[in-house]
Design a protein around this motif. Sequence first.
Motif, mmCIF file in Angstrom:
data_model
loop_
_atom_site.group_PDB
_atom_site.id
_atom_site.type_symbol
_atom_site.label_atom_id
_atom_site.label_comp_id
_atom_site.label_asym_id
_atom_site.label_seq_id
_atom_site.Cartn_x
_atom_site.Cartn_y
_atom_site.Cartn_z
ATOM 1 N N ARG A 128 2.768 -1.477 -9.578
ATOM 2 C CA ARG A 128 2.363 -0.202 -9.594
ATOM 3 C C ARG A 128 0.967 -0.301 -10.303
ATOM 4 O O ARG A 128 0.578 -1.079 -11.136
ATOM 5 C CB ARG A 128 3.328 0.603 -10.459
ATOM 6 C CG ARG A 128 4.750 0.852 -10.153
ATOM 7 C CD ARG A 128 5.381 1.745 -10.945
ATOM 8 N NE ARG A 128 5.433 1.078 -12.300
ATOM 9 C CZ ARG A 128 6.607 0.769 -12.783
ATOM 10 N NH1 ARG A 128 7.685 0.326 -12.032
ATOM 11 N NH2 ARG A 128 6.569 0.104 -13.997
ATOM 12 N N PRO A 137 -0.010 7.586 -12.408
ATOM 13 C CA PRO A 137 0.508 6.519 -11.602
ATOM 14 C C PRO A 137 -0.110 6.506 -10.344
ATOM 15 O O PRO A 137 -0.413 7.614 -9.929
ATOM 16 C CB PRO A 137 2.016 6.952 -11.800
ATOM 17 C CG PRO A 137 1.982 8.325 -11.942
ATOM 18 C CD PRO A 137 1.154 8.762 -12.654
ATOM 19 N N PRO A 139 0.326 4.091 -6.298
ATOM 20 C CA PRO A 139 1.032 3.006 -5.739
ATOM 21 C C PRO A 139 -0.358 2.036 -5.397
ATOM 22 O O PRO A 139 -1.418 2.309 -5.798
ATOM 23 C CB PRO A 139 1.250 3.471 -4.311
ATOM 24 C CG PRO A 139 0.727 4.746 -4.049
ATOM 25 C CD PRO A 139 0.391 5.434 -5.648
ATOM 26 N N TRP A 140 0.157 0.730 -5.464
ATOM 27 C CA TRP A 140 -0.995 -0.315 -5.313
ATOM 28 C C TRP A 140 -1.811 -0.282 -4.185
ATOM 29 O O TRP A 140 -1.704 0.342 -3.038
ATOM 30 C CB TRP A 140 -0.130 -1.488 -4.762
ATOM 31 C CG TRP A 140 -1.274 -2.909 -5.107
ATOM 32 C CD1 TRP A 140 -2.052 -2.951 -4.012
ATOM 33 C CD2 TRP A 140 -1.400 -3.307 -6.222
ATOM 34 N NE1 TRP A 140 -2.918 -4.039 -4.667
ATOM 35 C CE2 TRP A 140 -2.563 -4.317 -5.819
ATOM 36 C CE3 TRP A 140 -1.025 -3.477 -7.308
ATOM 37 C CZ2 TRP A 140 -3.198 -5.368 -6.885
ATOM 38 C CZ3 TRP A 140 -1.717 -4.217 -8.231
ATOM 39 C CH2 TRP A 140 -2.573 -5.224 -8.140
ATOM 40 N N ASP A 160 -0.150 -1.752 -14.060
ATOM 41 C CA ASP A 160 1.109 -0.980 -14.880
ATOM 42 C C ASP A 160 1.879 -1.895 -15.749
ATOM 43 O O ASP A 160 2.881 -1.975 -15.454
ATOM 44 C CB ASP A 160 1.881 0.166 -14.216
ATOM 45 C CG ASP A 160 2.817 1.055 -15.062
ATOM 46 O OD1 ASP A 160 2.347 1.079 -16.176
ATOM 47 O OD2 ASP A 160 3.653 1.871 -14.455
#
Length: 255
Positions: A128, A137, A139-140, A160
Motif C-alpha cells: 500500500r 491511502p 493502491p500501489w 505505508d
Amino acid sequence: MNSGKIDEQGLIQQLLPSTRIVVLTGAGISAESGIPTFRDAQDGLWSQFRPEDLASPEGFRKNPKLVFDWYAWRRNKVLEARPNSGHQILAAWEQQFPHLTLITQNVDGLHQAAGSQQVIEMHGSIHRLVCMRQRHPSPWVEAADTVPLCALCASQLRPDVVWFGEMLDRGILQRIGRALAQCDVFIAVGTSGLVYPAAGFLDEARHAGALTVVINKEKVGEDRVDLLLQGSASEILQRLQSSWNQRSQGMDSPG
Ligand code: NAD
C-alpha cells in the motif's frame, strides 16, 4: 534445544483451544520464502546505502525516487514469493486456536497470502501507499521519472510502512498491549529481538505470567525464555503441529 524450564511436549500440552496465544513474527519466517532480511536485502546495487537512508522520512525527503525504487524492488521480490509452511501453519492456527493474536513485523503480506485473516501488521504493508501530507491511502502505483502523487492532495506518495524514527499507530499498540496482558503463551518466530517496541513484547508477556517461547535459527533470548526452539521456523512449526495433531487424535480416541 531449550532453556530447561519447559520442553517441547510441555508446550504442546499448554496449547488448548482455550489458550490465549500471541505469536510475533519477524523477517526470519519469510526468509524461507526467499525474502531477504533487512540487512541481507542490501546486496548489489543497494549495498552502498545505509538502511536509515532507505527507510526514514529524512531519506525520503532527500531522495524520494531512490527510496521509492528500493521499495518497488523489494515489493517485486515479495510478489514473486510464496508463503511457506510456517506461514501456512500459523494460518491454520487461526481456526485451531480461537484466541490467537498474530502480530507481524513483516510488511510482505505473506501471512495473508497463506490465509491468515486477522493479522496485526505493526510495521504496515509494502503493498500500500500513503501520501506524505495527509496519509491518504492509495493502491500501489509505479514511479515514472518522479514518485507518484496523491490523487486527493497532490503530495508525494510513499510506502505505508513504519520507517526509522516514526511512531507506531497508537490503536495498534493498544490492541497488542491488551493481547499481551491476557496471554497464556507468547511465541516469537524469526525475529532478532533488536527492533523496539516488538523487542519488549516477550518481557511484557512474561510479566503478565505467560509461558514464553522463541523459535529462531540462532540462540536468541535463551537466558530469558521458557523454551528456545533453535532451527528453521517452518520445520519447527511443522514439528509442533504434528505433535499437536497426534496429541489431539489421542485425546479424541476412546480409552
Ligand atoms: P531481523 O532481520 O532483525 O532478524 C531476523 C531473525 O530471524 C534473526 O534473529 C535470524 O536469526 C532469524 N532467522 C532467519 N532465518 C530464519 C529461519 N529460517 N528460521 C528461523 N529464524 C530465522 O528481523 P526482525 O527481527 O523482523 O526486524 C527487522 C525489521 O525489518 C522489522 O521491523 C521488519 O519489519 C523489517 N523487515 C521485514 C521484512 C519482511 O517483510 N519480510 C524483511 C526484512 C525486514
